[in-house]
Design a protein around this motif. Structure first.
Motif, short mmCIF file in Angstrom:
data_model
loop_
_atom_site.label_atom_id
_atom_site.label_comp_id
_atom_site.label_asym_id
_atom_site.label_seq_id
_atom_site.Cartn_x
_atom_site.Cartn_y
_atom_site.Cartn_z
N HIS A 1 0.83 -1.20 0.00
CA HIS A 1 0.00 0.00 0.00
C HIS A 1 0.87 1.25 0.00
O HIS A 1 1.94 1.27 0.60
N LEU A 2 0.35 2.29 -0.63
CA LEU A 2 1.02 3.58 -0.66
C LEU A 2 -0.03 4.67 -0.58
O LEU A 2 -1.07 4.59 -1.27
N GLU A 3 0.22 5.67 0.25
CA GLU A 3 -0.66 6.84 0.28
C GLU A 3 0.19 8.05 0.67
O GLU A 3 0.86 8.04 1.70
N VAL A 4 0.19 9.05 -0.20
CA VAL A 4 0.89 10.31 0.06
C VAL A 4 -0.04 11.45 -0.33
O VAL A 4 -0.92 11.29 -1.17
N GLU A 5 0.15 12.59 0.32
CA GLU A 5 -0.66 13.75 -0.03
C GLU A 5 0.15 15.01 0.18
O GLU A 5 1.17 15.00 0.88
N ARG A 6 -0.34 16.09 -0.42
CA ARG A 6 0.34 17.38 -0.32
C ARG A 6 -0.68 18.49 -0.46
O ARG A 6 -1.53 18.44 -1.36
N ARG A 7 -0.58 19.50 0.39
CA ARG A 7 -1.41 20.69 0.24
C ARG A 7 -0.84 21.49 -0.93
O ARG A 7 0.35 21.78 -0.96
N LEU A 8 -1.70 21.83 -1.90
CA LEU A 8 -1.26 22.52 -3.11
C LEU A 8 -1.52 24.03 -3.06
O LEU A 8 -0.90 24.79 -3.79
N GLY A 9 -2.48 24.43 -2.25
CA GLY A 9 -2.85 25.84 -2.20
C GLY A 9 -4.25 25.97 -1.66
O GLY A 9 -4.75 25.08 -0.96
N ALA A 10 -4.90 27.08 -2.02
CA ALA A 10 -6.26 27.33 -1.54
C ALA A 10 -7.05 28.08 -2.60
O ALA A 10 -6.48 28.78 -3.44
N GLY A 11 -8.35 27.88 -2.56
CA GLY A 11 -9.25 28.64 -3.41
C GLY A 11 -9.64 27.97 -4.71
O GLY A 11 -9.10 26.92 -5.09
N ASP A 12 -10.58 28.61 -5.37
CA ASP A 12 -11.15 28.07 -6.60
C ASP A 12 -10.13 27.95 -7.72
O ASP A 12 -10.11 26.95 -8.45
N ALA A 13 -9.28 28.95 -7.88
CA ALA A 13 -8.30 28.92 -8.97
C ALA A 13 -7.31 27.78 -8.78
O ALA A 13 -6.98 27.07 -9.74
N ALA A 14 -6.84 27.57 -7.56
CA ALA A 14 -5.90 26.47 -7.29
C ALA A 14 -6.57 25.12 -7.57
O ALA A 14 -5.96 24.24 -8.18
N TYR A 15 -7.82 24.98 -7.14
CA TYR A 15 -8.54 23.73 -7.38
C TYR A 15 -8.71 23.49 -8.89
O TYR A 15 -8.47 22.38 -9.38
#
Length: 171
Positions: free
Chosen positions: A30-44
């Motif tokens: 199993h592998l699971e990694v995550e990262r916060r990329l930013g915030a807001g509608d444009a980032a999404y």
């Protein structure tokens, strides 16, 4: 192996689709990694579009060729890692206001057997990329690689996250 060969190849694993909501199945690495990329509608929006157009794969140096320009259920994708073919088929896809992504499963000819999932998620205003996978060796080469193979999978997953960060940060 050519992209046109993939339509006739079977997926090499069961159960399927568990990288979306889990739980990840027993009998696999199993592998699971995550990262916060930013915030807001444009980032999404930027992260979601990059994900669905294969930016993570390109970001680690793969040259994916797919049967469609965007990920969708049933789309086949063929990449190469050095001389090794990486044949996969998208087994699930979601596109919504808070969650966008896809998961692809291995086809016969891949050195591993399993699934890798890629998600962009909104958590409040924050935007995260999540990579989840379950796999096991399908060839002698992968079995001989053992722990090195699993470390390479983790290095790739972290590279996917960096590629998505670059795409999110781009104006």
């Amino acid at each position: 192996m050519k992209l046109t060969d993939l339509a006739h190849l079977p997926l090499t694993y069961e159960p399927r689709g568990l990288t979306l909501d889990g739980p990840l199945p027993e009998g696999f690495h199993h592998l699971e990694v995550e990262r916060r990329l930013g915030a807001g509608d444009a980032a999404y929006a930027r992260a979601s579009e990059a994900l669905m157009r294969w930016a993570p794969q390109r970001g680690i140096g793969l040259r994916p060729v797919a049967t469609a320009p965007r990920a969708a259920e049933g789309v086949e994708i063929l990449s190469h890692l050095a001389v090794l073919p990486i044949p996969c088929r998208v087994v699930w896809a979601v596109e919504g206001p808070d969650r966008t992504g896809f998961g692809y499963g291995t086809l016969r000819g891949h050195i591993e057997s399993g699934e890798e999932g890629f998600l962009i998620e909104r958590r409040g205003d924050d935007v995260y990329a999540v990579i989840r996978a379950y796999a096991r060796a399908a060839t002698l080469l992968a079995r001989l690689g053992g722990p090195v193979s699993w470390q390479l999978q983790k290095v790739s997953a972290l590279g996917y996250l960096r590629a998505l960060q670059r795409a999110t940060d781009a104006p």
